[in-house]
Structure formats: structure tokens, C-alpha cells
Design a protein around this motif. Structure first.
Motif, mmCIF file in Angstrom:
data_model
loop_
_atom_site.group_PDB
_atom_site.id
_atom_site.type_symbol
_atom_site.label_atom_id
_atom_site.label_comp_id
_atom_site.label_asym_id
_atom_site.label_seq_id
_atom_site.Cartn_x
_atom_site.Cartn_y
_atom_site.Cartn_z
ATOM 1 N N GLY A 86 30.231 61.528 37.132
ATOM 2 C CA GLY A 86 30.627 62.885 38.221
ATOM 3 C C GLY A 86 31.146 62.866 39.281
ATOM 4 N N LYS A 87 31.482 63.601 39.709
ATOM 5 C CA LYS A 87 31.449 63.720 41.096
ATOM 6 C C LYS A 87 30.398 63.903 42.140
ATOM 7 N N LEU A 88 29.553 63.790 42.901
ATOM 8 C CA LEU A 88 28.728 63.832 43.578
ATOM 9 C C LEU A 88 29.226 64.332 45.313
ATOM 10 N N PHE A 89 28.283 64.919 46.118
ATOM 11 C CA PHE A 89 27.360 65.106 47.365
ATOM 12 C C PHE A 89 27.167 64.729 47.400
ATOM 13 N N VAL A 90 26.678 63.960 49.055
ATOM 14 C CA VAL A 90 25.299 63.062 49.282
ATOM 15 C C VAL A 90 25.180 63.638 50.805
ATOM 16 N N SER A 91 24.183 63.471 50.743
ATOM 17 C CA SER A 91 23.553 63.366 52.182
ATOM 18 C C SER A 91 23.026 62.291 52.702
ATOM 19 N N VAL A 92 23.027 62.038 53.693
ATOM 20 C CA VAL A 92 22.256 60.747 54.231
ATOM 21 C C VAL A 92 21.455 60.384 55.714
ATOM 22 N N PHE A 93 20.402 60.898 55.251
ATOM 23 C CA PHE A 93 19.883 60.752 56.793
ATOM 24 C C PHE A 93 19.041 58.999 56.408
ATOM 25 N N VAL A 94 18.959 58.655 58.038
ATOM 26 C CA VAL A 94 18.164 57.060 58.854
ATOM 27 C C VAL A 94 16.787 57.970 58.650
ATOM 28 N N GLU A 95 16.420 56.851 57.743
ATOM 29 C CA GLU A 95 14.536 57.602 57.550
ATOM 30 C C GLU A 95 13.814 56.647 59.325
ATOM 31 N N ASP A 96 12.449 57.456 59.123
ATOM 32 C CA ASP A 96 12.433 56.944 60.843
ATOM 33 C C ASP A 96 11.002 55.415 60.112
ATOM 34 N N ASN A 97 11.264 54.311 60.244
ATOM 35 C CA ASN A 97 10.620 53.205 59.907
ATOM 36 C C ASN A 97 9.143 53.065 60.215
ATOM 37 N N HIS A 98 8.580 54.028 61.395
ATOM 38 C CA HIS A 98 7.336 54.514 60.929
ATOM 39 C C HIS A 98 5.911 55.682 59.612
ATOM 40 N N ASN A 99 7.441 56.061 59.929
ATOM 41 C CA ASN A 99 7.108 57.722 58.519
ATOM 42 C C ASN A 99 8.021 58.088 57.742
ATOM 43 N N CYS A 103 12.967 61.711 58.469
ATOM 44 C CA CYS A 103 13.940 61.009 58.332
ATOM 45 C C CYS A 103 14.900 61.210 60.195
ATOM 46 N N VAL A 104 15.175 60.409 61.297
ATOM 47 C CA VAL A 104 15.086 60.887 62.714
ATOM 48 C C VAL A 104 16.669 60.577 62.360
ATOM 49 N N HIS A 105 17.930 61.030 61.322
ATOM 50 C CA HIS A 105 18.845 60.801 61.757
ATOM 51 C C HIS A 105 19.742 61.113 60.981
ATOM 52 N N THR A 106 20.586 61.879 61.152
ATOM 53 C CA THR A 106 21.866 62.939 59.970
ATOM 54 C C THR A 106 22.949 61.704 60.635
ATOM 55 N N ILE A 107 23.740 61.790 59.181
ATOM 56 C CA ILE A 107 24.563 60.869 59.239
ATOM 57 C C ILE A 107 25.716 62.098 58.562
ATOM 58 N N SER A 108 25.048 62.301 57.355
ATOM 59 C CA SER A 108 26.108 63.360 56.813
ATOM 60 C C SER A 108 25.752 64.368 56.012
ATOM 61 N N GLU A 109 25.815 65.419 56.103
ATOM 62 C CA GLU A 109 25.520 66.070 54.810
ATOM 63 C C GLU A 109 26.970 66.934 53.767
ATOM 64 N N ASN A 110 26.387 66.350 52.486
ATOM 65 C CA ASN A 110 27.380 67.371 51.313
ATOM 66 C C ASN A 110 28.073 67.122 51.853
ATOM 67 N N PHE A 111 28.586 65.403 51.734
ATOM 68 C CA PHE A 111 29.637 64.525 51.721
ATOM 69 C C PHE A 111 30.372 64.208 50.344
ATOM 70 N N HIS A 112 31.478 64.664 50.425
ATOM 71 C CA HIS A 112 32.427 64.574 48.453
ATOM 72 C C HIS A 112 32.215 63.682 47.894
ATOM 73 N N HIS A 125 27.266 54.401 61.438
ATOM 74 C CA HIS A 125 27.476 55.305 60.960
ATOM 75 C C HIS A 125 28.161 56.392 59.807
ATOM 76 N N ASN A 126 29.611 55.713 60.274
ATOM 77 C CA ASN A 126 29.775 55.538 58.956
ATOM 78 C C ASN A 126 30.678 55.959 57.528
ATOM 79 N N ILE A 127 31.360 57.318 56.469
ATOM 80 C CA ILE A 127 31.130 56.186 55.377
ATOM 81 C C ILE A 127 32.500 56.181 54.852
ATOM 82 N N LYS A 128 32.412 55.300 54.509
ATOM 83 C CA LYS A 128 34.468 53.943 54.144
ATOM 84 C C LYS A 128 33.722 54.420 52.488
ATOM 85 N N PHE A 129 35.053 54.954 51.679
ATOM 86 C CA PHE A 129 34.845 54.906 50.439
ATOM 87 C C PHE A 129 35.215 52.757 49.996
#
Length: 147
Positions: A86-99, A103-112, A125-129
């Protein structure tokens, strides 16, 4: 990774590891972590005294999800299939390479993400279908995001 009922995939073309939280309902960002630091230094020489200082700060977004919210850790230049359907809401973050817990950067929050759609997190850091039946790295416009 995932359930055979799911037709949703994600491709990571960012070149960095991602953490992707996903749920069938919108999620809430529960905590911001603020890191601050300061340095002060000085020296004395024959030509006189000097003083220098440096102040820095960093704000990180951190999800504190409950057990209902699932996430995947997606290595750079990799792709995977989501569990569920079904449908999803995704929140995407770039992880910290050292920890890996931060997460060090937010790409999206609740992207449908509509049901049965897959997506690419691009290098900028764009989201494309993804284009149907074109492979995980090709977007709807025909652009190839293969790393």
C-alpha cells in the motif's frame, strides 16, 4: 529485504548511506539534537599579543520512533524492496559516517509514496519516482541516476 506483497523499491544514488523511516501514516519528528562547541586561544610574542576564538554549532534531526515505525538502513549506491504493501510515507535522512545512530542531513519528511510506486533518492538529494519497468535507477522522465 521485504515482503513479497510489496511492489515499492528505493534506490540510493546519493553516494552516502541513508536511513529511511516508513509507515502507512504520517510520522512525527520527536527530537532535535543541538551540538555546540567553542574554542578560545591566544599567544604572546615579541610583536604583541593575539587572541583568537571559534564558535560552532550543529543541529541534527533525530527520529525517536515507536515500535510501529519501521526503518531501513540503505548503503550508498544500493537499492532494496520495502516490507508491507500500500501507500507509504517516508522520511529520508543521510546517516553520519562516524556515528550510525545519528543523521546529519534531512532529505525529506513524510514524503508520500503512492501504492506500487518506487522511488530514487538522487545524488542532489531529490526524490524522483522510478519509471515503470525501466529498472531501479531510471526516473519517470527517463533520466538514469545509476551511480
Amino acid at each position: 529485504m521485504g515482503n513479497e506483497n510489496s511492489n515499492t523499491h528505493v534506490a540510493n544514488a546519493t553516494g552516502k548511506p541513508l536511513r529511511i523511516y516508513y509507515h502507512v501514516e504520517m510520522m512525527t519528528l520527536n527530537e532535535l539534537v543541538v551540538e555546540a562547541g567553542a574554542e578560545i586561544g591566544g599567544s604572546i610574542s615579541e610583536t604583541g599579543a593575539s587572541v583568537s576564538s571559534k564558535v560552532s554549532s550543529n543541529v541534527k534531526s533525530v527520529f525517536k520512533p515507536d515500535s510501529r515505525i519501521r526503518y531501513i538502513r540503505l548503503p550508498a549506491n544500493d537499492c532494496c524492496k520495502f516490507s508491507g504493501e500500500g501507500k507509504l510515507f517516508v522520511s529520508v535522512f543521510v546517516e553520519d559516517n562516524h556515528n550510525e545512530k545519528a543523521c546529519v542531513h534531512t532529505i525529506s519528511e513524510n514524503f508520500h509514496i503512492p501504492s506500487d510506486r518506487s522511488f530514487i533518492v538522487t545524488a542532489n538529494h531529490n526524490i524522483k519516482f522510478q519509471k515503470y519497468d525501466a529498472g531501479p535507477w531510471i526516473d519517470d522522465e527517463g533520466n538514469d541516476h545509476r551511480p
